[in-house]
Design an enzyme around this catalytic site. Structure first.
Site, PDB file in Angstrom:
ATOM      1  N   GLU A 193       0.766  -1.269  -0.077  1.00  0.00           N
ATOM      2  CA  GLU A 193       0.133  -0.062  -0.008  1.00  0.00           C
ATOM      3  C   GLU A 193       0.835   1.337   0.004  1.00  0.00           C
ATOM      4  O   GLU A 193       1.866   1.302   0.830  1.00  0.00           O
ATOM      5  CB  GLU A 193      -0.877   0.051   1.151  1.00  0.00           C
ATOM      6  CG  GLU A 193      -1.936  -1.292   1.113  1.00  0.00           C
ATOM      7  CD  GLU A 193      -2.835  -1.059   2.547  1.00  0.00           C
ATOM      8  OE1 GLU A 193      -2.692  -0.102   3.527  1.00  0.00           O
ATOM      9  OE2 GLU A 193      -3.274  -2.196   2.721  1.00  0.00           O
ATOM     10  N   HIS A 202      -7.684   1.491   2.445  1.00  0.00           N
ATOM     11  CA  HIS A 202      -7.492   1.166   3.828  1.00  0.00           C
ATOM     12  C   HIS A 202      -8.337   2.224   4.675  1.00  0.00           C
ATOM     13  O   HIS A 202      -8.050   2.966   5.785  1.00  0.00           O
ATOM     14  CB  HIS A 202      -6.119   1.493   4.271  1.00  0.00           C
ATOM     15  CG  HIS A 202      -5.620   0.490   5.442  1.00  0.00           C
ATOM     16  ND1 HIS A 202      -4.386  -0.189   5.285  1.00  0.00           N
ATOM     17  CD2 HIS A 202      -6.395   0.221   6.441  1.00  0.00           C
ATOM     18  CE1 HIS A 202      -4.449  -0.941   6.452  1.00  0.00           C
ATOM     19  NE2 HIS A 202      -5.625  -0.668   7.369  1.00  0.00           N
TER      20      HIS A 202
HETATM   21  P1  NAD Z   1      -9.466  -9.923  16.790  1.00  0.00           P
HETATM   22  O1  NAD Z   1      -8.152 -10.174  17.195  1.00  0.00           O
HETATM   23  O2  NAD Z   1     -10.559  -9.451  17.374  1.00  0.00           O
HETATM   24  O3  NAD Z   1     -10.043 -11.140  15.839  1.00  0.00           O
HETATM   25  C1  NAD Z   1      -9.185 -11.863  14.962  1.00  0.00           C
HETATM   26  C2  NAD Z   1      -9.836 -13.257  14.818  1.00  0.00           C
HETATM   27  O4  NAD Z   1      -8.953 -13.838  13.792  1.00  0.00           O
HETATM   28  C3  NAD Z   1      -9.515 -14.070  16.096  1.00  0.00           C
HETATM   29  O5  NAD Z   1     -10.702 -14.634  16.505  1.00  0.00           O
HETATM   30  C4  NAD Z   1      -8.476 -15.138  15.579  1.00  0.00           C
HETATM   31  O6  NAD Z   1      -8.699 -16.498  16.529  1.00  0.00           O
HETATM   32  C5  NAD Z   1      -8.992 -15.379  14.451  1.00  0.00           C
HETATM   33  N1  NAD Z   1      -7.590 -15.830  13.595  1.00  0.00           N
HETATM   34  C6  NAD Z   1      -6.521 -16.038  14.029  1.00  0.00           C
HETATM   35  N2  NAD Z   1      -5.780 -16.643  13.034  1.00  0.00           N
HETATM   36  C7  NAD Z   1      -6.627 -17.290  12.271  1.00  0.00           C
HETATM   37  C8  NAD Z   1      -6.683 -18.139  11.157  1.00  0.00           C
HETATM   38  N3  NAD Z   1      -5.393 -18.666  10.780  1.00  0.00           N
HETATM   39  N4  NAD Z   1      -7.800 -18.517  10.491  1.00  0.00           N
HETATM   40  C9  NAD Z   1      -9.063 -17.931  10.899  1.00  0.00           C
HETATM   41  N5  NAD Z   1      -8.989 -16.866  11.902  1.00  0.00           N
HETATM   42  C10 NAD Z   1      -7.801 -16.690  12.644  1.00  0.00           C
HETATM   43  O7  NAD Z   1      -9.279  -8.881  15.657  1.00  0.00           O
HETATM   44  P2  NAD Z   1     -10.036  -7.823  14.932  1.00  0.00           P
HETATM   45  O8  NAD Z   1     -10.330  -6.393  15.885  1.00  0.00           O
HETATM   46  O9  NAD Z   1     -11.676  -8.551  14.502  1.00  0.00           O
HETATM   47  O10 NAD Z   1      -9.530  -7.268  13.601  1.00  0.00           O
HETATM   48  C11 NAD Z   1      -9.537  -8.014  12.479  1.00  0.00           C
HETATM   49  C12 NAD Z   1      -8.520  -7.694  11.291  1.00  0.00           C
HETATM   50  O11 NAD Z   1      -8.984  -6.580  10.754  1.00  0.00           O
HETATM   51  C13 NAD Z   1      -7.333  -7.274  11.839  1.00  0.00           C
HETATM   52  O12 NAD Z   1      -6.361  -7.770  10.818  1.00  0.00           O
HETATM   53  C14 NAD Z   1      -7.290  -5.905  11.855  1.00  0.00           C
HETATM   54  O13 NAD Z   1      -5.831  -5.476  11.797  1.00  0.00           O
HETATM   55  C15 NAD Z   1      -8.045  -5.407  10.971  1.00  0.00           C
HETATM   56  N6  NAD Z   1      -8.520  -4.091  10.634  1.00  0.00           N
HETATM   57  C16 NAD Z   1      -8.450  -3.398   9.692  1.00  0.00           C
HETATM   58  C17 NAD Z   1      -9.091  -2.199   9.506  1.00  0.00           C
HETATM   59  C18 NAD Z   1      -8.830  -1.505   8.319  1.00  0.00           C
HETATM   60  O14 NAD Z   1      -8.783  -0.078   8.406  1.00  0.00           O
HETATM   61  N7  NAD Z   1      -9.388  -2.054   7.281  1.00  0.00           N
HETATM   62  C19 NAD Z   1      -9.292  -1.476  10.742  1.00  0.00           C
HETATM   63  C20 NAD Z   1      -9.466  -2.368  11.867  1.00  0.00           C
HETATM   64  C21 NAD Z   1      -8.962  -3.598  12.191  1.00  0.00           C
END
Ligand code: NAD
Length: 537
Positions: free
Chosen positions: A267, A286
């Protein structure tokens, strides 16, 4: 509660925060000082006499700043990532670092749902066509989402909200998360299935996983090609969890009907990025967390948390350490780091989800509440599979949700009098267990045992673990391959074959640099080597 003027803390706000933060602090009787855009030198001056520092991501709270702060108790980060704060320096000085992990989950989930709807009905493409003077439906015939199946990969905070909203749109929802057993139903209406099943059955697949070693390339070429023909993919989690070239190929071959990316491996992408230029792909910059409500929410949350901490000492969402008196923290900090590192090691060493941890503490540190070490262990372990905002407050809840039990005991006859920690981790009932034990030399954590191997290992940086035939020259071959790739070895610990091990030995090589995949493959291809794994500590 309004503290009396004499108890009023000096609070410095260093980044642009939504004004609600100042209102909340004022309600608590504080008069925060706002000074944004400070250089490190200026902050070093300003931080003297300050009790609390509030930042977003622009201000870098370096070790120098923390060491110059003579009264600092807490650093509050409005948002999730704390990469701009030197958490180790803060811990050493007994300064609590806290963040606001949940403030932007709803906003990000809503973006995923927006992308899903946009994909189904070609909204961005239609808008572009109208601007270009076309008023035709041709090529813009969409698909209904009612009754369609949505597969949610990663059922954490955001994934669960997406699942809930999708049910409101009358979709069937499948969920996959390694911490959930297929067949279990933690969220009403969501069918928990295996990843392969989810990919084969879903009309839409949305990803909500962190980026780490277990999720890098999670949607690999094979998995992309196993998706239901005509399915659509949404990634609003992290670039790197999808093989983007495989998606491109599947779109070109008509196997996938569309894809939407809020995040990409690189990005920003160039305007000629092969996904960006495709008419069946939607790319947003993003935007996940970008809503005024999310910005307001994180500002409000951090102001409440910091005020509560200053008033009552309760550290909600502390990322670096349990709330402890600075002198106690100073004494046990290396053991907390040891326990955290053990958690990270076990989580990487054992590929299946850990269900049970047996924690045994011995020596001087056993005088302290074992809960502190349990928390540190869970934080280290959970950070490997969750986002970096696992903290000392939410770790027990997250562990409980994932069905992880921790049993604690005290070793009455410890070998290391100052203190030692041993952890046995098991997967499913009846599954194999793994052990790691350690102590602290000076203030430096050491692993002294991994399974049946007794060793003296500094658990930091890159560790190459091998299971190999105990034959002359094997270690030399490993060294040659690493040496040819310019990877320097910091230390080698070898585990002689145990009884019944049939001539198999373990190698634990600490490396200065991370070897490439090709180097690891060369090692794995050696006749004598049965298993090789990289562990990052
Ligand atoms: P979280 O930690 O609450 O949840 C992540 C989940 O993924 C957990 O339940 C975990 O068990 C699961 N996980 C881990 N390894 C895995 C695998 N191999 N297969 C399937 N599931 C798996 O996180 P969240 O707050 O829900 O955030 C999720 C994602 O969204 C993160 O990557 C975060 O960085 C991203 N995010 C992106 C933005 C954006 O601007 N697009 C904003 C906020 C968060």
């Amino acid at each position: 509660m309004n503290p009396s003027p004499s108890k009023r803390a000096k609070i410095l706000v260093c980044d642009e925060l939504d004004a609600i933060a100042l209102d909340v602090l004022a309600e608590h009787g504080h008069e925060p000082i706002v000074k944004t855009g400070l250089t490190e030198d200026e902050l070093v001056q300003e931080v003297v006499g300050v009790d609390a520092l509030l930042v977003r991501s622009a201000t870098k709270v370096t070790r120098r700043v923390i060491e110059a702060a003579d009264r600092l108790q807490v650093i509050g980060r409005a948002g999730v990532g704390v990469d701009n704060v030197d958490c180790a320096a803060a811990t050493e000085r007994g300064v609590v670092v806290m963040n606001t992990p949940t403030g932007n989950s709803t906003t990000t989930a809503e973006l995923a749902i927006s992308l899903l709807c946009s994909l189904a009905r070609h909204v961005p493409q239609a808008n572009r066509a109208v601007r270009e003077g076309s008023w035709k439906k041709k090529g813009l015939v969409g698909t209904e989402i009612t009754g369609k199946t949505l597969g949610v990969v990663g059922m954490g905070r955001i994934g669960r909200i997406v699942a809930d909203r999708a049910q409101g749109l009358k979709m069937q929802v499948l969920g996959y998360d390694p911490y959930l057993d297929p067949g279990s139903a933690p969220i009403t209406g969501v069918e928990v299935v295996s990843l392969d099943d989810l990919l084969a059955r879903s009309d839409f697949v949305t990803l909500h996983v962190p980026l780490n070693d277990s999720t890098r390339n999670l949607l690999s070429w094979e998995r992309v090609h196993r998706m239901k023909p005509g399915a659509r993919l949404i990634n609003a989690s992290r670039g790197g969890v999808v093989d983007e070239e495989a998606v491109l190929e599947a779109l070109e071959e008509g196997k996938l009907a569309g894809a939407a990316f809020d995040v990409l491996a690189d990005e920003p992408p160039g305007a000629d990025h092969p996904l960006v230029v495709r008419p069946d792909v939607i790319v947003t910059p993003h935007l996940g967390a970008s809503s005024s409500e999310a910005q307001r929410k994180v500002a409000e949350d951090i102001a409440h948390q910091v005020a509560a901490f200053l008033e009552s000492g309760v550290a909600e969402n502390a990322v670096n350490a349990p709330a402890l008196a600075p002198e106690v923290l100073q004494e046990i900090a290396p053991f907390l780091r040891l326990a955290e590192t053990m958690g990270a090691f076990l989580a990487q060493r054992i590929s299946a989800p850990i269900r049970k941890l047996e924690l045994t503490i011995g020596g001087g540190i056993a005088e302290h509440d074992p809960g502190h070490f349990r928390l540190a262990l869970l934080v280290g372990m959970l950070r490997e599979s969750l986002e970096s905002d696992v903290n000392f407050v939410n770790a027990p809840g997250l562990a409980k949700e994932r069905g992880i039990r921790v049993l604690e005991s005290v070793d009455e006859d410890p070998y290391f009098r100052q203190g030692q920690i041993k952890v046995r981790a098991s997967m499913r009932a009846g599954g194999r267990s793994h052990v790691v034990a350690g102590t602290v030399f000076g203030r430096e954590p050491r692993f002294v045992r991994i399974d049946d191997v007794h060793l003296d290992l500094r658990p930091s940086g890159i560790l190459l673990v091998t299971r190999h035939r105990d034959a002359p020259g094997v270690v030399g071959k490993l060294g040659t391959i690493l040496g040819e790739a310019g990877v320097n070895i910091r230390g080698v610990e070898l585990g002689p074959p145990g009884e019944g091990d049939d001539g198999v030995a373990w190698g634990f090589l600490s490396l200065y640099d991370e070897p490439s995949d090709a180097v690891v493959s060369r090692i794995a291809a050696l006749d004598e080597v049965d298993e090789v794994q990289l562990v990052r500590l």
